[in-house]
Motif scaffolding. Structure first.
Motif, mmCIF file in Angstrom:
data_model
loop_
_atom_site.group_PDB
_atom_site.id
_atom_site.type_symbol
_atom_site.label_atom_id
_atom_site.label_comp_id
_atom_site.label_asym_id
_atom_site.label_seq_id
_atom_site.Cartn_x
_atom_site.Cartn_y
_atom_site.Cartn_z
ATOM 1 N N LYS A 101 18.536 5.338 -6.015
ATOM 2 C CA LYS A 101 16.988 6.427 -5.931
ATOM 3 C C LYS A 101 17.331 7.123 -5.567
ATOM 4 C CE LYS A 101 14.371 1.757 -5.471
ATOM 5 N NZ LYS A 101 13.998 0.805 -4.350
ATOM 6 N N PHE A 102 18.548 8.652 -6.434
ATOM 7 C CA PHE A 102 17.918 9.459 -5.045
ATOM 8 C C PHE A 102 17.059 10.941 -5.804
ATOM 9 C CE2 PHE A 102 22.398 8.466 -4.525
ATOM 10 C CZ PHE A 102 21.865 7.893 -2.269
ATOM 11 N N GLU A 103 16.473 11.355 -5.022
ATOM 12 C CA GLU A 103 15.657 12.721 -6.232
ATOM 13 C C GLU A 103 16.663 13.725 -6.511
ATOM 14 O OE1 GLU A 103 12.163 13.155 -6.796
ATOM 15 O OE2 GLU A 103 11.617 12.043 -5.677
ATOM 16 N N VAL A 147 24.328 -1.397 -4.565
ATOM 17 C CA VAL A 147 23.947 -1.380 -3.065
ATOM 18 C C VAL A 147 24.576 -0.150 -1.848
ATOM 19 C CG1 VAL A 147 23.514 -2.265 -1.037
ATOM 20 C CG2 VAL A 147 22.252 -3.425 -2.884
ATOM 21 N N PHE A 150 25.099 3.470 -3.445
ATOM 22 C CA PHE A 150 23.822 3.873 -3.039
ATOM 23 C C PHE A 150 23.712 4.841 -1.184
ATOM 24 C CE2 PHE A 150 19.268 3.841 -1.086
ATOM 25 C CZ PHE A 150 18.925 4.598 -1.709
ATOM 26 N N ASN A 151 24.287 3.427 -0.497
ATOM 27 C CA ASN A 151 24.163 3.930 0.768
ATOM 28 C C ASN A 151 25.670 5.241 1.551
ATOM 29 O OD1 ASN A 151 21.976 2.821 2.840
ATOM 30 N ND2 ASN A 151 22.757 1.221 0.865
ATOM 31 N N GLU A 193 4.351 3.612 0.784
ATOM 32 C CA GLU A 193 5.345 4.901 0.242
ATOM 33 C C GLU A 193 5.128 6.089 1.180
ATOM 34 O OE1 GLU A 193 7.625 4.774 -1.892
ATOM 35 O OE2 GLU A 193 7.422 3.124 -2.809
ATOM 36 N N LYS A 196 7.714 5.616 4.508
ATOM 37 C CA LYS A 196 9.113 6.716 3.923
ATOM 38 C C LYS A 196 9.528 7.881 3.730
ATOM 39 C CE LYS A 196 9.680 1.537 1.089
ATOM 40 N NZ LYS A 196 9.181 1.365 -0.008
ATOM 41 N N ARG A 197 8.148 8.170 3.036
ATOM 42 C CA ARG A 197 8.201 9.723 2.870
ATOM 43 C C ARG A 197 8.263 10.877 4.039
ATOM 44 N NH1 ARG A 197 4.347 12.704 2.329
ATOM 45 N NH2 ARG A 197 2.648 12.141 2.946
ATOM 46 N N ASP A 208 15.346 4.682 8.964
ATOM 47 C CA ASP A 208 16.110 3.378 8.427
ATOM 48 C C ASP A 208 15.867 2.529 9.456
ATOM 49 O OD1 ASP A 208 17.695 4.465 6.327
ATOM 50 O OD2 ASP A 208 19.531 5.227 7.183
ATOM 51 N N ILE A 211 12.423 0.773 9.238
ATOM 52 C CA ILE A 211 12.896 -0.361 8.034
ATOM 53 C C ILE A 211 13.396 -1.879 8.429
ATOM 54 C CG2 ILE A 211 13.793 -1.447 5.987
ATOM 55 C CD1 ILE A 211 13.579 1.356 4.697
ATOM 56 N N LEU A 212 14.150 -1.458 9.334
ATOM 57 C CA LEU A 212 15.004 -3.347 10.281
ATOM 58 C C LEU A 212 14.008 -3.436 11.215
ATOM 59 C CD1 LEU A 212 18.711 -1.178 9.959
ATOM 60 C CD2 LEU A 212 17.915 -2.489 8.152
ATOM 61 N N LEU A 215 10.096 -4.327 9.066
ATOM 62 C CA LEU A 215 9.941 -5.231 7.325
ATOM 63 C C LEU A 215 11.077 -6.082 7.987
ATOM 64 C CD1 LEU A 215 10.060 -2.135 4.706
ATOM 65 C CD2 LEU A 215 8.514 -3.668 5.691
ATOM 66 N N ASP A 216 12.609 -5.811 8.236
ATOM 67 C CA ASP A 216 13.206 -7.123 8.607
ATOM 68 C C ASP A 216 13.073 -7.772 9.937
ATOM 69 O OD1 ASP A 216 13.520 -6.417 5.972
ATOM 70 O OD2 ASP A 216 15.803 -4.968 6.323
ATOM 71 N N TYR B 26 16.411 -11.066 8.189
ATOM 72 C CA TYR B 26 17.335 -11.429 9.643
ATOM 73 C C TYR B 26 17.934 -12.533 9.934
ATOM 74 C CZ TYR B 26 19.089 -10.352 14.985
ATOM 75 O OH TYR B 26 19.447 -10.298 15.464
ATOM 76 N N ASN B 49 22.486 -1.830 4.367
ATOM 77 C CA ASN B 49 22.405 -1.180 3.424
ATOM 78 C C ASN B 49 21.360 -1.760 2.258
ATOM 79 O OD1 ASN B 49 23.858 0.201 4.391
ATOM 80 N ND2 ASN B 49 26.291 -0.135 3.749
ATOM 81 N N LYS B 52 18.112 -0.696 3.138
ATOM 82 C CA LYS B 52 17.448 0.063 2.477
ATOM 83 C C LYS B 52 17.618 0.592 1.188
ATOM 84 C CE LYS B 52 20.516 2.024 5.951
ATOM 85 N NZ LYS B 52 21.752 2.784 6.532
ATOM 86 N N ALA B 53 18.691 0.233 0.076
ATOM 87 C CA ALA B 53 18.389 0.806 -1.086
ATOM 88 C C ALA B 53 16.903 -0.138 -1.991
ATOM 89 C CB ALA B 53 19.404 0.025 -1.617
ATOM 90 N N SER B 57 12.009 5.297 -1.645
ATOM 91 C CA SER B 57 11.351 5.424 -2.295
ATOM 92 C C SER B 57 11.254 5.589 -3.746
ATOM 93 C CB SER B 57 10.258 6.854 -2.330
ATOM 94 O OG SER B 57 9.982 6.625 -0.755
ATOM 95 N N PRO B 59 12.558 7.396 -7.329
ATOM 96 C CA PRO B 59 12.841 9.281 -7.324
ATOM 97 C C PRO B 59 11.192 9.424 -8.998
ATOM 98 C CG PRO B 59 14.334 7.532 -7.928
ATOM 99 C CD PRO B 59 13.805 7.023 -7.620
#
Lengths: 261, 212
Positions: A101-103, A147, A150-151, A193, A196-197, A208, A211-212, A215-216, B26, B49, B52-53, B57, B59
């Motif tokens: 997901k890269f712009e 995955v 992407f990272n 969204e 995140k932006r 990052d 999110i961790l 969310l996680d 977790y 990772n 994050k993926a 967002s 694109p």
């Protein structure tokens, strides 16, 4: 198509072992498809492989395609292998691309090509059994490669000019102690969204860690040094993590205001 | 079933992790770190990772490349890679001189080699000592040995062709070295006379007798 017809191909048994030490096994359906495929001539095999409707009994699974590609390459039936690889990638090109997901279009395409290269590394390496899991759970391997790639592109400092924010101390004890519920609301609802932006504009690292954490639900720190925490994952002090979270919250508050309350 | 002991690679662990867990979380990470503490940081890294993926967002789709263009590019890479694979000089490994020693380097015993190639220990031992007629050994058996040893089929064929009958590694009960057979045994005779092969395995290998 090649001087070798499929009936001359030999599909080699899997030799890699799973976490319990047992040899990986292809699914029974995949073994059946392999046996059926080996009875066809090259042209018929390719035509059958092109069937894309998973519900038809003639559908050939991706795991089976990998096994046949390897068998064709081992017999030096390169044209047959090439055609089967084309069928295989025609099924996963969108899946891979959508995971990256890269712009930036160039960046996305370079990441895509890297994933393709990694898949080919496994399939074309005839001296090892690195491809075995592709013949067991094809889509899992593709997902893992997407995955990781992407990272990798996200982290690369040449690729990522956003991740350059200084680590100045903006820790506000009182602010940190405020209830995190509004943030959870923001991250769970339709504004996610926007969150995140806004955070990614601050830095990728801020996004990052948010999110961790939210969310996680990773802990920031722990008395147990063996426990994975945000602090030891990012290699910074718990205070720095709190600073990043505080910076993120402050930025969110500025941009979204009281919306989440 | 014989357990093939080897150090689990990170790739194997991550594949199973991803196959088992439906999404990054977790609690799952803690379970896997407990099971594979040697990959603690790698598992944490992958979990982060993965998260994050998923959470990145989407694109702008207006800039996305169409699938047809991607396929053209993909097949260009595939063509180049296959061409390179065929034209590149084969990486020269030291020639294969001792089958069991080579297996040992890979962490495999003779039992593992027998299991991986679906042959018996006595037959593997006969191949290793050059007791079997090279031309009688089915290609499939050679291919399986090559995969198990991480060698090319050509390496194994060369080994089999060059191997002379040797009593190396054999423990003698008598003071004198036993006489070696004058002629190499046919692979299929060895299969017929073998006591360790299952009936299913025997039948499987004997089917190659007139088809090779």
């Amino acid at each position: 198509l090649d001087k070798y017809s499929p009936e001359k191909l030999r599909v080699i048994p899997l030799t890699r072992t799973n976490l319990d030490g047992d040899l990986y096994q292809r699914l029974e359906a995949v073994e059946t498809q392999i046996n059926e495929a080996l009875k066809l001539n090259s042209v018929a095999l390719i035509e059958r492989a092109k069937i894309s409707d998973e519900k038809t009994p003639e559908f050939v699974q991706e795991e089976c395609l990998v096994a046949l590609i390897r068998a064709a390459l081992l017999s030096k039936a390169d044209r047959l292998a090439h055609s089967l690889i084309e069928v295989l990638f025609s099924r996963c090109v969108g899946f891979i691309y959508n995971h990256l997901k890269f712009e930036n279009k160039d960046r996305r395409e370079r990441a895509y090509e890297e994933v393709v290269g990694k898949i080919l590394d496994k399939i074309l390496d005839l001296k090892t059994n690195k491809d075995d899991f592709l013949q067991v759970r094809f889509w899992i391997v593709i997902k893992r490669l997407a995955v990781n790639t992407f990272n990798k592109f996200l982290r690369d400092p040449i690729e990522n000019t956003l991740d350059n924010s200084p680590e100045f101390d903006v820790f506000e004890r009182g602010y940190y102690r405020t209830n995190d519920e509004p943030l959870k609301y923001l991250l769970a609802k339709e504004t996610v969204e926007d969150v995140k932006r806004i955070l990614s504009e601050l830095s990728q690292r801020h996004l990052d860690v948010f999110i961790l954490r939210y969310l996680d639900e990773w802990p920031i720190e722990s008395n147990d040094t063996n426990k994975i925490t945000l602090s030891n994952y990012f290699g910074v002090t718990p205070k720095t993590i709190r600073n990043w979270l505080a910076e993120g919250k402050a930025t969110l508050k500025k941009n979204i205001g009281e919306k989440g309350k | 079933m014989i357990m093939v002991k080897r150090k689990l690679s990170l790739e194997d662990v991550l594949n199973e992790y991803l196959a088992t867990e439906s999404k990054p979380n977790y609690e799952a990470l803690k379970r896997w770190v407990k099971r594979f503490p040697e990959y603690k940081y790698e598992l944490a890294d992958f979990t982060a990772n993965w998260s994050k993926a998923i959470n990145a967002s989407e694109p702008n789709t207006a800039d996305a490349v169409d699938e047809e263009t991607l396929m053209l590019r993909t097949m260009s890479i595939v063509g180049d890679r296959i061409h390179a694979m065929r034209s590149e000089k084969q990486h020269v490994k030291a020639s294969l001189v001792d089958l069991t020693a080579e297996a040992k380097k890979k962490g495999l015993g003779i039992n593992d080699l027998a299991k991986l190639s679906e042959l018996s220990v006595p037959i593997i031992a006969k191949i290793a000592r050059g007791f079997l007629a090279p031309l009688s050994i089915p290609k499939l058996a050679i291919e399986r040995l090559a995969v198990a040893l991480d060698r090319t089929v050509e390496d194994v064929v060369t080994f089999i062709q060059n191997s002379t009958m040797s009593a190396q590694g054999v423990r003698f009960k008598s003071q004198e070295q036993p006489e070696l057979p004058l002629e190499k045994e046919d692979f299929f005779d060895a299969v017929r006379n073998d006591r360790e092969l299952s009936e299913e395995q025997r039948k499987f290998w004997l089917e190659f007798e007139h088809n090779e």
